[in-house]
Motif scaffolding. Structure first.
Motif, PDB file in Angstrom:
ATOM      1  N   UNK A 193      -3.688  21.957   1.373  1.00 12.52           N
ATOM      2  CA  UNK A 193      -2.880  20.985   0.718  1.00 12.52           C
ATOM      3  C   UNK A 193      -1.931  19.956   1.689  1.00 12.52           C
ATOM      4  N   UNK A 194      -1.780  20.525   2.893  1.00 18.79           N
ATOM      5  CA  UNK A 194      -0.940  19.783   4.203  1.00 18.79           C
ATOM      6  C   UNK A 194      -1.981  19.077   4.910  1.00 18.79           C
ATOM      7  N   UNK A 195      -3.306  18.709   4.405  1.00 19.87           N
ATOM      8  CA  UNK A 195      -4.120  18.142   5.398  1.00 19.87           C
ATOM      9  C   UNK A 195      -4.835  16.905   4.459  1.00 19.87           C
ATOM     10  N   UNK A 196      -4.724  15.899   4.881  1.00 20.16           N
ATOM     11  CA  UNK A 196      -5.603  14.595   4.743  1.00 20.16           C
ATOM     12  C   UNK A 196      -6.582  14.011   5.374  1.00 20.16           C
ATOM     13  N   UNK A 197      -7.802  13.603   4.911  1.00 18.31           N
ATOM     14  CA  UNK A 197      -8.511  12.727   5.715  1.00 18.31           C
ATOM     15  C   UNK A 197      -8.641  11.124   5.185  1.00 18.31           C
ATOM     16  N   UNK A 198      -8.478  10.399   6.051  1.00 19.83           N
ATOM     17  CA  UNK A 198      -8.583   8.965   5.404  1.00 19.83           C
ATOM     18  C   UNK A 198      -9.600   8.173   6.165  1.00 19.83           C
ATOM     19  N   UNK A 199      -9.899   7.106   5.605  1.00 20.77           N
ATOM     20  CA  UNK A 199     -10.912   6.193   6.021  1.00 20.77           C
ATOM     21  C   UNK A 199     -10.738   5.021   5.323  1.00 20.77           C
ATOM     22  N   UNK A 200     -11.349   3.655   6.183  1.00 23.15           N
ATOM     23  CA  UNK A 200     -11.256   2.391   5.699  1.00 23.15           C
ATOM     24  C   UNK A 200     -11.690   2.193   4.243  1.00 23.15           C
TER      25      UNK A 200
ATOM     26  N   UNK B  90       0.404  15.076 -11.442  1.00 21.14           N
ATOM     27  CA  UNK B  90      -0.068  16.550 -10.951  1.00 21.14           C
ATOM     28  C   UNK B  90      -0.560  16.465  -9.657  1.00 21.14           C
ATOM     29  N   UNK B  91      -0.371  17.431  -8.860  1.00 17.24           N
ATOM     30  CA  UNK B  91      -0.930  17.550  -7.521  1.00 17.24           C
ATOM     31  C   UNK B  91      -2.127  18.436  -7.594  1.00 17.24           C
ATOM     32  N   UNK B  92      -2.987  18.275  -6.781  1.00 13.50           N
ATOM     33  CA  UNK B  92      -4.430  18.712  -6.771  1.00 13.50           C
ATOM     34  C   UNK B  92      -4.463  19.638  -5.696  1.00 13.50           C
ATOM     35  N   UNK B  93      -5.371  20.297  -5.769  1.00 14.77           N
ATOM     36  CA  UNK B  93      -5.595  21.612  -4.750  1.00 14.77           C
ATOM     37  C   UNK B  93      -6.530  21.217  -3.730  1.00 14.77           C
ATOM     38  N   UNK B  94      -6.288  21.489  -2.227  1.00 14.95           N
ATOM     39  CA  UNK B  94      -7.462  21.284  -1.418  1.00 14.95           C
ATOM     40  C   UNK B  94      -7.110  20.063  -0.457  1.00 14.95           C
ATOM     41  N   UNK B  95      -8.031  19.921   0.508  1.00 20.54           N
ATOM     42  CA  UNK B  95      -7.915  18.756   1.320  1.00 20.54           C
ATOM     43  C   UNK B  95      -8.129  17.315   0.600  1.00 20.54           C
ATOM     44  N   UNK B  96      -7.076  16.592   0.976  1.00 22.96           N
ATOM     45  CA  UNK B  96      -7.243  15.260   0.038  1.00 22.96           C
ATOM     46  C   UNK B  96      -7.954  14.214   1.103  1.00 22.96           C
ATOM     47  N   UNK B  97      -9.031  13.668   0.306  1.00 27.61           N
ATOM     48  CA  UNK B  97      -9.742  12.590   0.899  1.00 27.61           C
ATOM     49  C   UNK B  97      -9.273  11.105   0.403  1.00 27.61           C
ATOM     50  N   UNK B  98      -8.840  10.305   1.129  1.00 28.36           N
ATOM     51  CA  UNK B  98      -8.258   8.890   0.568  1.00 28.36           C
ATOM     52  C   UNK B  98      -8.634   7.828   1.210  1.00 28.36           C
ATOM     53  N   UNK B  99      -8.810   6.449   0.973  1.00 26.03           N
ATOM     54  CA  UNK B  99      -8.767   5.214   1.553  1.00 26.03           C
ATOM     55  C   UNK B  99      -7.401   5.064   2.002  1.00 26.03           C
ATOM     56  N   UNK B 100      -7.044   4.217   2.935  1.00 29.50           N
ATOM     57  CA  UNK B 100      -5.762   3.920   3.364  1.00 29.50           C
ATOM     58  C   UNK B 100      -5.086   3.165   2.332  1.00 29.50           C
ATOM     59  N   UNK B 101      -5.664   2.286   1.758  1.00 34.11           N
ATOM     60  CA  UNK B 101      -4.828   1.749   0.767  1.00 34.11           C
ATOM     61  C   UNK B 101      -4.449   2.701  -0.398  1.00 34.11           C
ATOM     62  N   UNK B 102      -5.253   3.606  -0.855  1.00 29.05           N
ATOM     63  CA  UNK B 102      -4.648   4.551  -1.821  1.00 29.05           C
ATOM     64  C   UNK B 102      -3.396   5.326  -1.329  1.00 29.05           C
ATOM     65  N   UNK B 103      -3.606   5.664  -0.090  1.00 32.84           N
ATOM     66  CA  UNK B 103      -2.726   6.712   0.495  1.00 32.84           C
ATOM     67  C   UNK B 103      -1.343   5.942   0.702  1.00 32.84           C
TER      68      UNK B 103
ATOM     69  N   UNK C 244       2.379   4.760   1.048  1.00 31.60           N
ATOM     70  CA  UNK C 244       3.531   5.539   0.449  1.00 31.60           C
ATOM     71  C   UNK C 244       3.606   7.157   0.402  1.00 31.60           C
ATOM     72  N   UNK C 245       2.493   7.645   1.191  1.00 29.26           N
ATOM     73  CA  UNK C 245       2.406   9.072   0.851  1.00 29.26           C
ATOM     74  C   UNK C 245       2.265   9.763   2.458  1.00 29.26           C
ATOM     75  N   UNK C 246       2.757  10.915   2.563  1.00 27.92           N
ATOM     76  CA  UNK C 246       2.476  11.425   4.113  1.00 27.92           C
ATOM     77  C   UNK C 246       1.955  12.841   3.774  1.00 27.92           C
ATOM     78  N   UNK C 247       1.144  13.328   5.040  1.00 31.03           N
ATOM     79  CA  UNK C 247       0.830  14.625   4.909  1.00 31.03           C
ATOM     80  C   UNK C 247       1.185  15.209   6.568  1.00 31.03           C
ATOM     81  N   UNK C 248       1.379  16.314   6.855  1.00 28.96           N
ATOM     82  CA  UNK C 248       1.538  16.937   7.873  1.00 28.96           C
ATOM     83  C   UNK C 248       0.477  16.749   8.863  1.00 28.96           C
TER      84      UNK C 248
END
Length: 617
Positions: A351-358, A522-535, A537-541
């Motif tokens: 939950x502290x990990x996110x993968x971003x892409x354009x 609500x918060x979801x479980x697991x690694x977050x995958x997100x486009x940069x636009x959607x992410x 205002x939010x941060x991950x460790x």
């Protein structure tokens, strides 16, 4: 709440216009929240807090609810510009002929269908349009809708848009499109701002009523303001109201495609309000390595003088997309096996990990590898209207639209087509249901027809339906489960809506869903995958940024200096989503849709890191 001296200076500043230029990680949400809290202790009037996402508004609400301030929900209106406009039009729209409140046509496919109908009403162009292939037709409709959206954001009427385009057909299409919406008592998102602006300008007493009810206006993420939003603000304050606070970071302006510009905050606001200017450049979030990397993207954007944690920044080339996905999976597993690291508070979890892409398509290989590795993950989407999985609930949605808006010809046509019934203009929902044989379709539509206007019976009607169908075959068990899941999702949206208001109505519920106000946060479980636009205002460790090859990021369509600046801002935002560790990867060749590979080079924005590329596996 512990505040730095700079933050205290802003929070407890005297009334009046305030402009806070706050860099990423400087605690701007804390500052705007504490400012609102302080203002609420000074007045019994309302505070208007405008945000750019429902989640940001909810975060401010949640923080303030923890305080000892009485009746926070009644004394604070917090939400997006669109939510504020919806509220104003629901209460005073009758002054400009909006009675009842129009229905929001939020679906892209519906607007495209209306555009097709608008084109058909231009005989001189219809023949040319029909000579296009499907791809060309789709492209033209999107371009026409983009033009209309731009005109509405500039508050330019159809009759005044003739000189704003090289394609004069767009002016006629704008007029036809708006007429088709009006006939069906419908509006689109851009109309919410345009109509509220018109209301305030034509009826200044209504604007004054709202102005007098607010003690202060606070705008978060103000770098994302566009022309319509800024002019709406001016029409509300009318040169009389000065207690306005704007907080934002010019380096995080990334919504150029919606007409947004940081200049509304950094120039226009200064010219119109003469605010006191504060700068927040302390960093309470990111590690030294992340900030140093961000400073290379946008020089001098970060103050790293007092950063305590070292962190990690890695730039890693991969042979292709498959190797890139495998490297990310391996690194994730490595980090999880560490369990703890001095730079990260608490245990390292997925939950502290996110993968971003354009763009979303970049995740294809990674998603496959995550599945194989049994690593929990989810794709973060921008909240919007419910996307039902089953045909039954899609029919319910169409029927609900028709029940709430008998003028809605577009969705009546769609409903009849889905039911394989012949279209007749005078068909009511009751008439349509009467033509159906007994079965699930008829039962679902009957629920829509029988709903009370205040929605009070929505849960018992659906619960009864589920109980009755529990032991009845529905083609297959999987389809029945999907139907029940769809129903549960709708009821969850109703619950989220019902807890936010005392005066419930199905009409308001449908429009609230269209604006994404009924989604669970609500918060979801697991690694977050997100486009940069959607992410935003939010941060991950821990953040992975993948697909950093030229043509992917920056996007190959970005040609002008303005577009490339926006892309660079996108990258800066992506970097600053990382609090502690940042891993950036790119494939040296990509698979093409038609087969084969294309060699790729590193993004032009990352060439400055040439000496830092990690060549080890």
């Amino acid at each position: 709440m512990n505040l730095s001296e700079k933050q205290k200076e802003i929070v407890y500043a005297d009334d009046g216009a305030i402009y806070v230029e706050a860099s990423a990680g400087s605690g701007k949400t804390r500052v705007i929240t504490e400012r609102i809290r302080y203002l609420l202790t000074k007045t019994k009037k309302q505070i208007l807090a405008l945000t750019f996402t429902n989640k940001a508004g909810q975060e401010i609400k949640d923080r303030l609810r923890d305080s000892n301030i009485e009746n926070v929900d009644e004394r604070l209106f917090v939400g997006t510009f669109h939510k504020f406009c919806q509220y104003v039009l629901e209460h005073h729209g009758s002054a400009i002929g909006l009675s009842p409140m129009p229905h929001i046509f939020e679906e892209s496919k519906d607007r495209l269908e209306l555009m097709a109908q608008a084109i058909e009403q231009v005989p001189l162009y219809w023949e040319q349009y029909n000579s296009y292939n499907e791809k060309e037709k789709s492209s033209f409709k999107y371009r026409a809708l983009d033009f209309i959206s731009e005109m509405k954001r500039k508050f330019i009427l159809p009759e005044d848009s003739y000189n704003m385009t090289n394609n004069k057909n767009f002016t006629l299409l704008y007029k036809n499109y708006d007429e088709l919406l009006s006939i069906q008592n419908g509006i689109d998102f851009d109309d919410l701002l345009k109509l509220t602006y018109r209301l305030f300008n034509n009826f200044p007493r209504i604007a004054a009523l709202y102005r007098r009810s607010f003690y202060a206006i606070c705008i978060d993420e103000a770098q994302d303001l566009n022309n319509a939003q800024y002019k709406l603000l001016l029409s509300l304050v009318n040169g009389e109201f000065k207690n306005v606070m704007m907080v934002g970071d010019p380096n995080q302006s990334i919504f150029h495609f919606t007409g947004s510009s940081s200049l509304y905050m950094s120039q226009k606001f200064k010219e119109d309000f003469s605010p006191i200017v504060f700068k927040l450049n302390e960093n309470y979030r990111s590690s030294r390595k992340v900030l140093e990397a961000a400073n290379k993207i946008l020089p001098n954007s970060k103050d790293i003088a007092n950063v305590a944690l070292e962190g990690e920044f890695v730039l890693h080339p991969c042979s292709d997309e498959l190797a890139e996905a495998e490297w990310i999976i391996t690194k994730i597993q490595e980090l999880i096996s560490l369990k703890r690291h001095n730079d990260i508070e608490g245990e390292i979890t997925y939950e502290k990990i996110a993968v971003l892409a354009r763009n979303k398509y970049v995740f294809k290989e990674l998603e496959n590898k995550l599945e194989i590795a049994s690593i929990a993950h989810y794709y973060k989407m921008t909240p919007g209207a419910i996307q039902f999985e089953t045909e039954y609930m899609k029919l319910f949605d169409l029927a609900l639209r028709l029940k709430l808006n008998s003028q809605d010809i577009l969705h009546k046509e769609q409903l009849l087509k889905a039911l394989k019934l012949q279209f007749e203009q005078n068909h009511s929902l009751e008439t349509i249901i009467g033509k159906l044989d007994n079965g699930v379709q008829k039962d679902i539509l009957q629920i829509a027809l029988n709903l009370n206007d205040d929605g009070s019976n929505i849960k018992p009607l659906f619960e009864t339906f589920k109980n009755e169908k529990e032991n009845i075959e529905l083609e297959n068990d999987e389809k029945k489960k999907m139907l029940f899941d769809d129903i549960d999702e709708l009821l969850e949206h109703w619950h989220n809506y019902a807890t936010q208001t005392d005066n419930k109505s199905l009409h308001q519920f449908k429009n609230s869903m269209a604006l994404g106000q009924t989604h669970s946060l609500k918060e979801y479980k697991g690694v977050t995958l997100s486009t940069v636009h959607t992410m935003k205002g939010q941060e991950y460790d821990i953040v992975f940024l993948m697909g950093m090859d030229e043509g992917t990021f920056p996007d190959y369509r970005a040609k002008s200096d303005v577009e490339l600046d926006q892309e660079k801002n996108n990258l800066y935002v992506a970097f600053t989503r990382a609090k502690r560790f940042l891993y950036v990867t790119y494939p040296q060749k990509r698979t093409m849709p038609w087969g084969g590979f294309r060699n790729k080079r590193i993004s032009r924005f990352l060439e400055i890191f040439e000496n830092e590329i990690q060549l080890t596996p």
